[in-house]
Write an enzyme that holds these catalytic residues in place. Sequence first.
Site, mmCIF file in Angstrom:
data_model
loop_
_atom_site.group_PDB
_atom_site.id
_atom_site.type_symbol
_atom_site.label_atom_id
_atom_site.label_comp_id
_atom_site.label_asym_id
_atom_site.label_seq_id
_atom_site.Cartn_x
_atom_site.Cartn_y
_atom_site.Cartn_z
ATOM 1 N N LYS A 42 0.830 -1.203 0.000
ATOM 2 C CA LYS A 42 0.000 0.000 0.000
ATOM 3 C C LYS A 42 0.868 1.258 0.000
ATOM 4 O O LYS A 42 0.624 2.201 -0.754
ATOM 5 C CB LYS A 42 -0.933 -0.002 1.206
ATOM 6 C CG LYS A 42 -1.966 -1.114 1.169
ATOM 7 C CD LYS A 42 -2.724 -1.212 2.495
ATOM 8 C CE LYS A 42 -3.653 -2.402 2.525
ATOM 9 N NZ LYS A 42 -4.339 -2.554 3.826
ATOM 10 N N CYS A 85 -0.598 0.642 6.044
ATOM 11 C CA CYS A 85 -0.939 -0.153 7.234
ATOM 12 C C CYS A 85 -1.751 -1.371 6.839
ATOM 13 O O CYS A 85 -2.479 -1.352 5.851
ATOM 14 C CB CYS A 85 -1.783 0.676 8.206
ATOM 15 S SG CYS A 85 -1.058 2.225 8.722
ATOM 16 N N ASP A 86 -1.630 -2.410 7.652
ATOM 17 C CA ASP A 86 -2.511 -3.546 7.502
ATOM 18 C C ASP A 86 -2.567 -4.303 8.826
ATOM 19 O O ASP A 86 -1.636 -4.228 9.631
ATOM 20 C CB ASP A 86 -2.053 -4.497 6.393
ATOM 21 C CG ASP A 86 -3.174 -5.450 5.994
ATOM 22 O OD1 ASP A 86 -4.087 -5.001 5.272
ATOM 23 O OD2 ASP A 86 -3.165 -6.613 6.427
ATOM 24 N N GLN A 87 -3.660 -4.995 9.023
ATOM 25 C CA GLN A 87 -3.833 -5.773 10.256
ATOM 26 C C GLN A 87 -4.371 -7.152 9.903
ATOM 27 O O GLN A 87 -5.259 -7.281 9.060
ATOM 28 C CB GLN A 87 -4.809 -5.080 11.200
ATOM 29 C CG GLN A 87 -4.984 -5.781 12.544
ATOM 30 C CD GLN A 87 -5.965 -5.057 13.436
ATOM 31 O OE1 GLN A 87 -7.143 -4.952 13.115
ATOM 32 N NE2 GLN A 87 -5.495 -4.550 14.561
ATOM 33 N N ALA A 90 0.644 -3.954 11.149
ATOM 34 C CA ALA A 90 1.877 -3.539 10.485
ATOM 35 C C ALA A 90 1.764 -2.118 9.974
ATOM 36 O O ALA A 90 0.709 -1.690 9.496
ATOM 37 C CB ALA A 90 2.196 -4.484 9.329
#
Length: 199
Positions: free
Chosen positions: A59, A75-77, A112
Amino acid sequence: MTQPLILASNSEIRAKMLSNAGVPHVIIPARIDEGMVKEALRAENAPPRDIADTLAEMKARKVSDKNPGSVVLGCDQVLDHRGELLSKPADQQDALAQLQGLRNDRHTLLSAAVVYEDGKPVWRHVGVVRLRMHDASDAYLQDYVARNWDSIRHSVGAYKLEEEGVRLFSRIDGDYFTVLGLPLLELLSYLTLRGDLPR
């Protein structure tokens, strides 16, 4: 900051966390096929931490490539429950099934964050939080989903800790902001060290 941080996400909670912390930012969501990327990484037996980090980096890179000179945050989760990665619920039945699978057990959230500048990664962090859910009844979980569906439909695990979802938990080990999807304290430290935020 000399210029606003670019948040490569349309997550309302991440934007709100940055605003509340006094971090100027603009939102330019990155369009990537997260499902396809997750499937490919899982096929390679990538650990959940690497999946979250890779998605966050993709991203950030995508938006950074189109915005030279800008500082871009991706960001990512992901939610890891005994080796299974949960995604956002497809419908209310899926939400209920996720919660029934998580109850009376532990799971892990990995959030993250990757910062890109001029098409290159300059900082990354993966926050980890371990949570244990109460042994909630089917009736309560059904009512919870029905009452909160509009809010939880975009949340992995079908809960929001900042709302009624907090009642589902008996123990949380880790940082609150990381649960919400952004390792905020670590990001603020980085931005302060590089001189983007005053101390």
